[in-house]
Structure formats: structure tokens, C-alpha cells
Design a protein around this motif. Structure first.
Motif, mmCIF file in Angstrom:
data_model
loop_
_atom_site.group_PDB
_atom_site.id
_atom_site.type_symbol
_atom_site.label_atom_id
_atom_site.label_comp_id
_atom_site.label_asym_id
_atom_site.label_seq_id
_atom_site.Cartn_x
_atom_site.Cartn_y
_atom_site.Cartn_z
ATOM 1 N N TYR A 140 0.857 -1.184 0.000
ATOM 2 C CA TYR A 140 0.000 0.000 0.000
ATOM 3 C C TYR A 140 0.895 1.236 0.000
ATOM 4 O O TYR A 140 1.992 1.221 0.567
ATOM 5 N N PHE A 141 0.399 2.318 -0.579
ATOM 6 C CA PHE A 141 1.268 3.480 -0.781
ATOM 7 C C PHE A 141 0.397 4.700 -1.035
ATOM 8 O O PHE A 141 -0.646 4.608 -1.696
ATOM 9 N N GLY A 142 0.809 5.849 -0.530
ATOM 10 C CA GLY A 142 0.096 7.087 -0.803
ATOM 11 C C GLY A 142 1.071 8.205 -1.123
ATOM 12 O O GLY A 142 2.230 8.182 -0.695
ATOM 13 N N GLY A 143 0.620 9.183 -1.857
ATOM 14 C CA GLY A 143 1.441 10.340 -2.212
ATOM 15 C C GLY A 143 0.758 11.129 -3.304
ATOM 16 O O GLY A 143 0.176 10.544 -4.224
ATOM 17 N N SER A 144 0.801 12.450 -3.206
ATOM 18 C CA SER A 144 0.063 13.290 -4.145
ATOM 19 C C SER A 144 0.949 14.073 -5.102
ATOM 20 O O SER A 144 0.455 14.775 -5.978
ATOM 21 N N SER A 145 2.275 13.973 -4.935
ATOM 22 C CA SER A 145 3.176 14.687 -5.839
ATOM 23 C C SER A 145 3.352 13.901 -7.136
ATOM 24 O O SER A 145 3.081 12.693 -7.179
ATOM 25 N N PRO A 146 3.806 14.546 -8.205
ATOM 26 C CA PRO A 146 3.979 13.837 -9.482
ATOM 27 C C PRO A 146 4.857 12.594 -9.383
ATOM 28 O O PRO A 146 4.524 11.546 -9.933
ATOM 29 N N ILE A 147 5.977 12.690 -8.675
ATOM 30 C CA ILE A 147 6.865 11.534 -8.594
ATOM 31 C C ILE A 147 6.238 10.411 -7.783
ATOM 32 O O ILE A 147 6.472 9.225 -8.046
ATOM 33 N N ALA A 148 5.379 10.770 -6.802
ATOM 34 C CA ALA A 148 4.682 9.730 -6.029
ATOM 35 C C ALA A 148 3.768 8.926 -6.941
ATOM 36 O O ALA A 148 3.656 7.699 -6.815
ATOM 37 N N GLY A 149 3.101 9.596 -7.865
ATOM 38 C CA GLY A 149 2.239 8.890 -8.810
ATOM 39 C C GLY A 149 3.017 7.923 -9.677
ATOM 40 O O GLY A 149 2.556 6.807 -9.958
ATOM 41 N N GLU A 150 4.202 8.314 -10.079
ATOM 42 C CA GLU A 150 5.033 7.439 -10.911
ATOM 43 C C GLU A 150 5.427 6.168 -10.143
ATOM 44 O O GLU A 150 5.389 5.067 -10.693
ATOM 45 N N ILE A 151 5.823 6.329 -8.869
ATOM 46 C CA ILE A 151 6.221 5.179 -8.065
ATOM 47 C C ILE A 151 5.025 4.248 -7.857
ATOM 48 O O ILE A 151 5.138 3.019 -7.957
ATOM 49 N N ALA A 152 3.867 4.834 -7.566
ATOM 50 C CA ALA A 152 2.662 4.028 -7.361
ATOM 51 C C ALA A 152 2.341 3.218 -8.608
ATOM 52 O O ALA A 152 2.012 2.028 -8.531
ATOM 53 N N ALA A 153 2.423 3.851 -9.755
ATOM 54 C CA ALA A 153 2.070 3.183 -11.003
ATOM 55 C C ALA A 153 2.966 1.987 -11.278
ATOM 56 O O ALA A 153 2.524 0.978 -11.830
ATOM 57 N N ARG A 154 4.226 2.066 -10.886
ATOM 58 C CA ARG A 154 5.186 1.012 -11.212
ATOM 59 C C ARG A 154 5.209 -0.133 -10.211
ATOM 60 O O ARG A 154 5.510 -1.269 -10.576
ATOM 61 N N HIS A 155 4.903 0.165 -8.942
ATOM 62 C CA HIS A 155 5.273 -0.808 -7.913
ATOM 63 C C HIS A 155 4.178 -1.252 -6.955
ATOM 64 O O HIS A 155 4.332 -2.303 -6.320
ATOM 65 N N VAL A 156 3.103 -0.493 -6.753
ATOM 66 C CA VAL A 156 2.230 -0.785 -5.614
ATOM 67 C C VAL A 156 0.966 -1.524 -6.042
ATOM 68 O O VAL A 156 0.557 -1.509 -7.202
ATOM 69 N N ASP A 157 0.349 -2.166 -5.052
ATOM 70 C CA ASP A 157 -0.901 -2.888 -5.280
ATOM 71 C C ASP A 157 -2.117 -2.013 -4.989
ATOM 72 O O ASP A 157 -3.107 -2.069 -5.711
ATOM 73 N N VAL A 158 -2.025 -1.203 -3.919
ATOM 74 C CA VAL A 158 -3.149 -0.362 -3.505
ATOM 75 C C VAL A 158 -2.653 1.056 -3.297
ATOM 76 O O VAL A 158 -1.724 1.289 -2.508
ATOM 77 N N TYR A 159 -3.254 1.994 -4.018
ATOM 78 C CA TYR A 159 -2.940 3.413 -3.833
ATOM 79 C C TYR A 159 -3.926 3.999 -2.831
ATOM 80 O O TYR A 159 -5.150 3.882 -2.997
ATOM 81 N N LEU A 160 -3.395 4.631 -1.768
ATOM 82 C CA LEU A 160 -4.226 5.215 -0.728
ATOM 83 C C LEU A 160 -4.263 6.734 -0.852
ATOM 84 O O LEU A 160 -3.227 7.370 -1.046
ATOM 85 N N THR A 161 -5.453 7.288 -0.716
ATOM 86 C CA THR A 161 -5.603 8.733 -0.637
ATOM 87 C C THR A 161 -6.205 9.101 0.701
ATOM 88 O O THR A 161 -6.943 8.307 1.300
ATOM 89 N N TRP A 162 -5.882 10.283 1.194
ATOM 90 C CA TRP A 162 -6.584 10.773 2.364
ATOM 91 C C TRP A 162 -7.987 11.221 1.961
ATOM 92 O O TRP A 162 -8.299 11.323 0.766
ATOM 93 N N GLY A 163 -8.826 11.479 2.952
ATOM 94 C CA GLY A 163 -10.252 11.701 2.705
ATOM 95 C C GLY A 163 -10.602 13.065 2.174
ATOM 96 O O GLY A 163 -11.204 13.894 2.877
ATOM 97 N N GLU A 164 -10.274 13.309 0.938
ATOM 98 C CA GLU A 164 -10.656 14.549 0.275
ATOM 99 C C GLU A 164 -12.086 14.418 -0.254
ATOM 100 O O GLU A 164 -12.643 13.317 -0.335
ATOM 101 N N PRO A 165 -12.716 15.532 -0.624
ATOM 102 C CA PRO A 165 -14.057 15.458 -1.219
ATOM 103 C C PRO A 165 -14.059 14.575 -2.465
ATOM 104 O O PRO A 165 -13.032 14.441 -3.149
#
Length: 380
Positions: free
Chosen positions: A182-207
Motif C-alpha cells: 500500500y502506498f500514498g502520495g500526491s506529488s507527481p513523482i509519487a504517482g510514478e512510483i505508485a504506477a510502477r510498484h504498488v498494489d493499492v494506492y491510498l488517498t486521504w479523505g478529500e471530497p
């Protein structure tokens, strides 16, 4: 597919008030009301297991107890509950981390999930001897996950990266099953890491509208990598038999926020390098007014707590409807918490989960429990 729910182990202490901490801010004094002993945390874990939560998230940082050691001890007091262990890649070698995860899986019967936290606060990272800047930490996380995943597949790994180097690395015994990441992150590079490696992308509770944008963003990046990613959301909950009771509880929590504490916490969080934390702060602006930022979505928690700062507040039916709204966007996993964590687990587990089950959206992951969960007396 049945929705998946996780609860939270408050290893920074628990209370009937919000226990602050995280993102470079210390735990508030309320954390001493119920110290995070193994006995108390095990009580929460057993309640979560009985109620039908699949796992429990355990945080990482200087403000709480160590997640690896704590969950290893608490696991002995549960049977099927999984442990979503948060850890920071820069603090341990990838080969050792892969070995630790493999051992955890064998000793608990496959009950480990990993929440990779790159770390958004340079001043806190430096206290642990990590002097990389934020983008470099994310690049290191990518190398770390590449090594760990290859080791889990039984490969012998040689890698000389920008930040990590291993030679002839391999595991004597690979984990079975392989832990999900599991992994979370909202910056551009965080999205790249999530796309390549993680099973579940977590976001905090935004609208919901903002969550939908994040899902589309990460889903698109993952598609370019030839991968698919599941999505989860991290929220607090205040759910009661009626909306009036729930909002009364929320207002009581808000009334307990000392203005000086709010000012101090907000000043500390303003230093954060985390894009996700910046987005959390923007939801309330440090203001006590207009905290319901979407129907039943309350930003008050973020006034005194770093990280997840929003809560679903309302009747059991209303909270169930908001969960369905997020699910319609693509959210399948919900990582929840509430103060105090023992009592609030029962409010949600006995109030909201049966409503979702009646609509075919959830079923108890462990089937009927042999021993019914103990009834906890509630006071509103």
C-alpha cells in the motif's frame, strides 16, 4: 466484490479526544489518557477482527511506537486479522526489509500488509540519519521496492542504483503469500512510483471530486506501465444512530480543541513538504468555521492532527451512503479510525457494516465468529 475495511491501531495513545501527531508534530497530551500498551492495542485488534475489519493500519514516525515490533506482539492475541504495517524505506536496507516481511508472513500465517511511507518531513528524516531531499527519497523508494519485489519472487538481485546498491542479494525463504504493498502520495513523482510498484494506492479523505481526479491520474499512469492498481481511502468516522447524535459528538470534539494547541499544530504542519498534507490543510485553512466540506465529510480532525484530517460524520445510513459514493468512484478499501478507537470500532462495525451487508456491498471476511463480540456500553 465485497468492500474491504481496515481499522487503526493508535500506537501514539488513545482518548475520547483527538490525539494529534504526525508529519513532524508530536502526539498531544490526550495520548496519555489510554497509553498504547500491548494489552489495550490487542483489545482494539480483537474487536476489529470480530467486527469484520480485514486489517489494522499501524503508523510510523517519531510520534508513535515502532510498527514492526508492536504488530508482532499484538499478532499473538489475534487469529486472522492482518496488519498494515507502515514503514519508511530509508531506515532499513531493502534486503533486510524483505527478510523481515518474509519472517512476519511465516510467523503470523500470512497476515502482513505493507504501507510504504516515503516521508514528507525532511527535519524528521534527518533525525533518523536520512539527509535526502523529498524527490530523492521517492526515487530511493522506487529502487527499494524494485529490490524487495524481486527478492520476494525468489530472484538473486544485483542492483547499483542512484541511492541503493545490493550485490548477490537473495532470500533463503520467500514469503507465501507475498505481502501486498500500500502506498500514498500526491506529488507527481509519487504517482510514478505508485504506477510502477504498488498494489493499492491510498488517498486521504478529500471530497469525492478531488478523489476522482486522483484515481484517474494514478489509473492512467499505471495503464502506461501495463499495470492495474486498486484504490483505498483513509478516513476517520463518527457514526451514531441519528445524525444529531453524530454531529453533537463532532462538536464536542471541536470544543475540546485548545486554541493554542490548534495554532501550534497548524504552524508545525505548515512546514510540511508533503503535497497530501498541503491538500489536507487547504480543506479547513486553520479555521473552525465551515468544516463540513462535503455532505457528512468533516475537516475538523485536521486542526490538531497531521495526516488524515477528515471524518465521515452522520447517522449510520448517511455514513453508508458516503461510503457508497466513494466506492462508485473506484474506492474498494477503507482505512478507518475514530476516537476512542475501541468504542468507535463498535459504532461503525455494528451500525454501518450491517447496512452495507444488507445491500450486498460487504460480507464478513471471516464468516460468522464463534464468539460474539463483546457489547461495549456507549455514551453519547
Amino acid at each position: 466484490m465485497s468492500l474491504t475495511f481496515h481499522w487503526f491501531l493508535p500506537t501514539n495513545g488513545d482518548s475520547r479526544h483527538v490525539v494529534g501527531g504526525g508529519h513532524g508534530t508530536p502526539a498531544t497530551a490526550f495520548g496519555r489518557n489510554r497509553p498504547p500498551t500491548v494489552a489495550y492495542l490487542s483489545q482494539i485488534a480483537r474487536a476489529a477482527e470480530d467486527l469484520g475489519f480485514v486489517g489494522v493500519l499501524t503508523p510510523t514516525g517519531a510520534w508513535c511506537e515502532d510498527a514492526w515490533l508492536t504488530t508482532a506482539m499484538v499478532s499473538r492475541h489475534t487469529e486472522r486479522l492482518k496488519f498494515l504495517v507502515a514503514f519508511r524505506p530509508g531506515f532499513v536496507s531493502p534486503t533486510l526489509a524483505a527478510q523481515m516481511a518474509s519472517t512476519f508472513q511465516r510467523q503470523t500465517g500470512g497476515r502482513l500488509l505493507l504501507n510504504v511511507v516515503t516521508g514528507g518531513e525532511s527535519h524528521e528524516q534527518r533525525a533518523y540519519g536520512d539527509f535526502l531531499d523529498k524527490d530523492a527519497r521517492y526515487r530511493r523508494t522506487g529502487e527499494f521496492l524494485q529490490i524487495v519485489r524481486d527478492l520476494w519472487e525468489g530472484k538473486t538481485v544485483d542492483l547499483s542504483g542512484e541511492h541503493l546498491q545490493v550485490e548477490d542479494a537473495r532470500l533463503a525463504r520467500v514469503p507465501d503469500p507475498v505481502p501486498e504493498v500500500y502506498f500514498g502520495g500526491s506529488s507527481p513523482i509519487a504517482g510514478e512510483i505508485a504506477a510502477r510498484h504498488v498494489d493499492v494506492y491510498l488517498t486521504w479523505g478529500e471530497p469525492p471530486a478531488q478523489v476522482a481526479e486522483k484515481i484517474a491520474w494514478v489509473r492512467g499512469l499505471a495503464a502506461k506501465e501495463g499495470r492495474t492498481v486498486r484504490f483505498g481511502i483513509r478516513l476517520h468516522v463518527i457514526t451514531r444512530d441519528t445524525a444529531e447524535q453524530a454531529w453533537t459528538e463532532a462538536h464536542k470534539i471541536l470544543d475540546g480543541f485548545d486554541p493554542d494547541t490548534v495554532k501550534s499544530v497548524q504552524a508545525g504542519l505548515a512546514r510540511s513538504e508533503s503535497e497530501g498534507q498541503r491538500r489536507m490543510l487547504a480543506l479547513h485553512g486553520g479555521n473552525r468555521e465551515d468544516l463540513e466540506i462535503h455532505p457528512n465529510l468533516w475537516a475538523g480532525i485536521g486542526l490538531v492532527r497531521g495526516g488524515a484530517g477528515t471524518a465521515l460524520v452522520g447517522s449510520h445510513d448517511e455514513v453508508a451512503e458516503r461510503i457508497k459514493e466513494y466506492h462508485a468512484l473506484g474506492i474498494d478499501e477503507f482505512v478507518l479510525s475514530g476516537y476512542p478507537h475501541l468504542e468507535e470500532a463498535y459504532w461503525f462495525g455494528e451500525g454501518v457494516l450491517p447496512r452495507l451487508a444488507a445491500q450486498g456491498l460487504w460480507q464478513h471476511p471471516f464468516g460468522p465468529t464463534s464468539t460474539p463480540a463483546a457489547q461495549v456500553p456507549f455514551t453519547s
